[in-house]
Design a protein around this motif. Structure first.
Motif, PDB file in Angstrom:
ATOM      1  N   GLU A  16       0.840  -1.198   0.000  1.00 36.97           N
ATOM      2  CA  GLU A  16       0.000   0.000   0.000  1.00 36.97           C
ATOM      3  C   GLU A  16       0.872   1.243   0.000  1.00 36.97           C
ATOM      4  O   GLU A  16       1.948   1.288   0.626  1.00 36.97           O
ATOM      5  N   GLU A  20      -2.631   5.985  -0.744  1.00 37.02           N
ATOM      6  CA  GLU A  20      -3.798   5.121  -0.561  1.00 37.02           C
ATOM      7  C   GLU A  20      -4.270   5.132   0.889  1.00 37.02           C
ATOM      8  O   GLU A  20      -5.481   5.107   1.166  1.00 37.02           O
ATOM      9  N   VAL A  21      -3.331   5.175   1.817  1.00 37.18           N
ATOM     10  CA  VAL A  21      -3.713   5.261   3.229  1.00 37.18           C
ATOM     11  C   VAL A  21      -4.409   6.583   3.494  1.00 37.18           C
ATOM     12  O   VAL A  21      -5.468   6.639   4.149  1.00 37.18           O
ATOM     13  N   VAL A 127       3.685   1.450   6.356  1.00 37.75           N
ATOM     14  CA  VAL A 127       3.608   2.171   5.071  1.00 37.75           C
ATOM     15  C   VAL A 127       4.445   3.449   5.133  1.00 37.75           C
ATOM     16  O   VAL A 127       5.225   3.744   4.213  1.00 37.75           O
TER      17      VAL A 127
END
Length: 548
Positions: A16, A20-21, A127
């Protein structure tokens, strides 16, 4: 150094992206100026006054501005976590009536910005840790405990700053091939921040309590992820406060030393810094000097102490507000019956230095708070407290609820209500004379001027007392009794000609009060007698005669 290759080596399972987070945590739809605050306790099994002190600031800032106040459990330090610690946090804040809008609850998370337990957010931290490695701001460190201890000893011998930095940052510039070899060999490592700072530089920051600060820039390569992949507080709270859109971070001033680290992380990650509110430490007088409240020395630091002692929650909250805002007491004098939420809380009125916690002052505040409560509220609170802390008194207290409530209503309300109670635990001593099982009269309080006549007065009064009398009739009988025994029927007559009387009518009232209540200090005597059966009153009058 091929940082992308290093990032893939350290985080092969992280696919990810930061973008996107971020997309899962959109900006909050709130009015302009609304503040988002959070309470972030650790489940260590001990909830202290400082937790509540800061939480009250969080709650006021958020809710006065139409914002959001949420509860996040910061449980990344598994060594300090105790079983049931989260439940204790939830119960404590519920008991103190803190209205969280989001966060951890008994039934799971409430809100769109979770998970609200840091232990459940490891994938998110990885991430952003991977991103920092890719940008050259993080690296693996293979230092053993022995190596760190040796480094510490050398710094101490050289009288240098402690920490992992500069020439002591052994693995900061480690070659990629060596890193690969060590990882392949199964060596344990942590992920450290590669600080771009220098102690030669200063960081300027404006704290909402401390004002303008000039701090030494951070040069420490702090740990971001521990060897088990769990983040440190420093990294986790920065990531979470950004994603949850926290606008104001409220915490104790002991965290000021690490502020340069946190500001640096926000800057390196390219995120807007939240505003910081560093609250003054809670202090107490110890002899002639002040010291910080201590878990070891001061039982009042534990929030459980207040319920055990029977100090009402509203009293604790009101007292904390007197510590938090210098103008609160002036406001309260002008708004005696207004709810606490009406007070316009401001960080500008918060103390820069340590706030002095004074138990006597808390008791004084509590008397005022309880005096403003309804008899029904007091009854419910004492019933609940006594059920848990004094079962024997509880059985008596709730035996005749209507009588108990009427007793608690005596002198309540009006401009000058009675202020007999500071703690629920004092209720027993306040009204014990209402229960034969607890009645232990002390007749020593009979007025000296009336002692010679007391027995005759009590004997005669048994014949004239009538429970059906209105208050004026009742008092007329007391005045007539006074006059028959040589006492002034009016206080003003006694003051005008004291030599003509043995004493004022108040002496006669006191004789009756001591006989019936067994003490000199009790609520309005007529009201008390209206709640007692006539037979009980006459038995007590006779018992006092016999004792005299």
């Amino acid at each position: 150094m091929d940082y992308n290759r290093l990032a893939e080596l350290l985080f092969p399972d992280v696919t990810e992206t930061p973008e996107e987070v971020e997309a899962r945590y959109p900006e909050r739809d709130l009015p302009e100026g609304a503040k988002v605050t959070r309470m972030g306790p650790s489940p260590t099994g001990f909830m202290h006054l400082g937790n509540l002190y800061g939480a009250l600031v969080d709650e006021r800032l958020a809710h006065q501005s139409g914002g959001v106040f949420f509860l996040r459990i910061e449980d990344t330090d598994k060594k300090r976590e105790v079983e049931g610690g989260v439940q204790l946090i939830l119960e404590t804040f519920r008991n103190f009536g803190l209205p969280f809008d989001e966060g951890v609850t008994e039934n799971g998370d409430k809100g769109k910005y979770g998970p609200y337990r840091q232990s459940q957010r490891a994938a998110i931290y990885h991430v952003f840790a991977k991103q920092l490695v890719q940008r050259g701001y993080a690296y693996p460190c293979f230092c053993t405990e022995e190596e760190l201890a040796e480094m510490h000893a050398q710094q101490e011998a050289n009288k240098e700053n402690f920490g992992y930095y500069g020439k002591y940052a052994k693995y900061r510039d480690c070659e990629l091939e060596e890193i690969e070899r060590r990882i392949a060999a199964g060596e344990s490592y942590v992920v450290r921040f590669r600080s771009p700072g220098s102690i030669e530089n200063k960081v300027r920051h404006t704290d909402l309590v401390k004002g303008k600060l000039e701090l030494t820039e951070n040069d420490q390569d702090i740990v971001l992820l521990k060897s088990d992949g769990i983040p440190t507080y420093h990294f986790a709270h920065v990531v979470d406060d950004h994603l949850m859109h926290t606008t104001h971070v409220v915490r104790g001033e002991e965290w000021l030393a690490t502020l340069p680290v946190h500001l640096q992380l926000f800057d390196v990650l390219g995120w807007k810094r939240p505003k910081y509110v560093h609250t003054a430490q809670l202090m107490k007088m110890d002899g002639g000097s002040k010291r910080k409240l201590s878990k070891r020395k001061d039982p009042e630091l534990a929030l459980s102490y207040y319920y055990q002692q029977g100090i009402p929650v509203p009293s604790v909250m009101e007292y904390l507000m007197t510590l938090l805002n210098s103008n609160f007491e002036e406001w309260r004098r002008a708004n005696q019956t207004a709810p606490l939420d009406d007070f316009p809380f401001s960080t500008k009125k918060m103390s820069v230095s340590g706030s002095l916690f004074d138990m006597d002052k808390l008791h004084d505040v509590s008397k005022n708070v309880i005096s403003r409560m309804s008899a029904e509220n007091v009854y419910d609170s004492v019933a609940k407290w006594s059920a848990d802390n004094d079962p024997e008194f509880h059985a008596l207290f709730v035996r005749d609820p209507e009588m108990t409530k009427q007793f608690l209503a005596i002198g309540r309300g009006g401009k000058k209500p009675r202020k007999d109670l500071a703690l629920w635990s004092e209720t027993k001593a306040y009204m014990d004379f209402m229960f034969d099982e607890l009645f232990q009269p002390d007749y020593s309080g009979m007025p000296e001027r009336a002692k010679a006549d007391a027995k005759a007065i009590l004997t005669e009064y048994q014949d004239v007392y009538d429970a059906q009398d209105e208050m004026t009739v009742w008092f007329d009988k007391v005045k007539a009794l006074a006059e028959r025994h040589g006492f002034a029927p009016e206080t003003k007559l006694y003051k005008k000609n004291p030599e003509q009387y043995k004493g004022p009518v108040g002496d006669i009232s006191m004789v009756l009060r001591v006989a019936i209540c067994g003490r000199t200090n009790a609520p309005d005597l007529y009201s008390v007698m209206q709640l007692m059966p006539t037979e009980k009153i006459k038995v007590r009058l006779a018992a006092a005669c016999e004792a005299l």
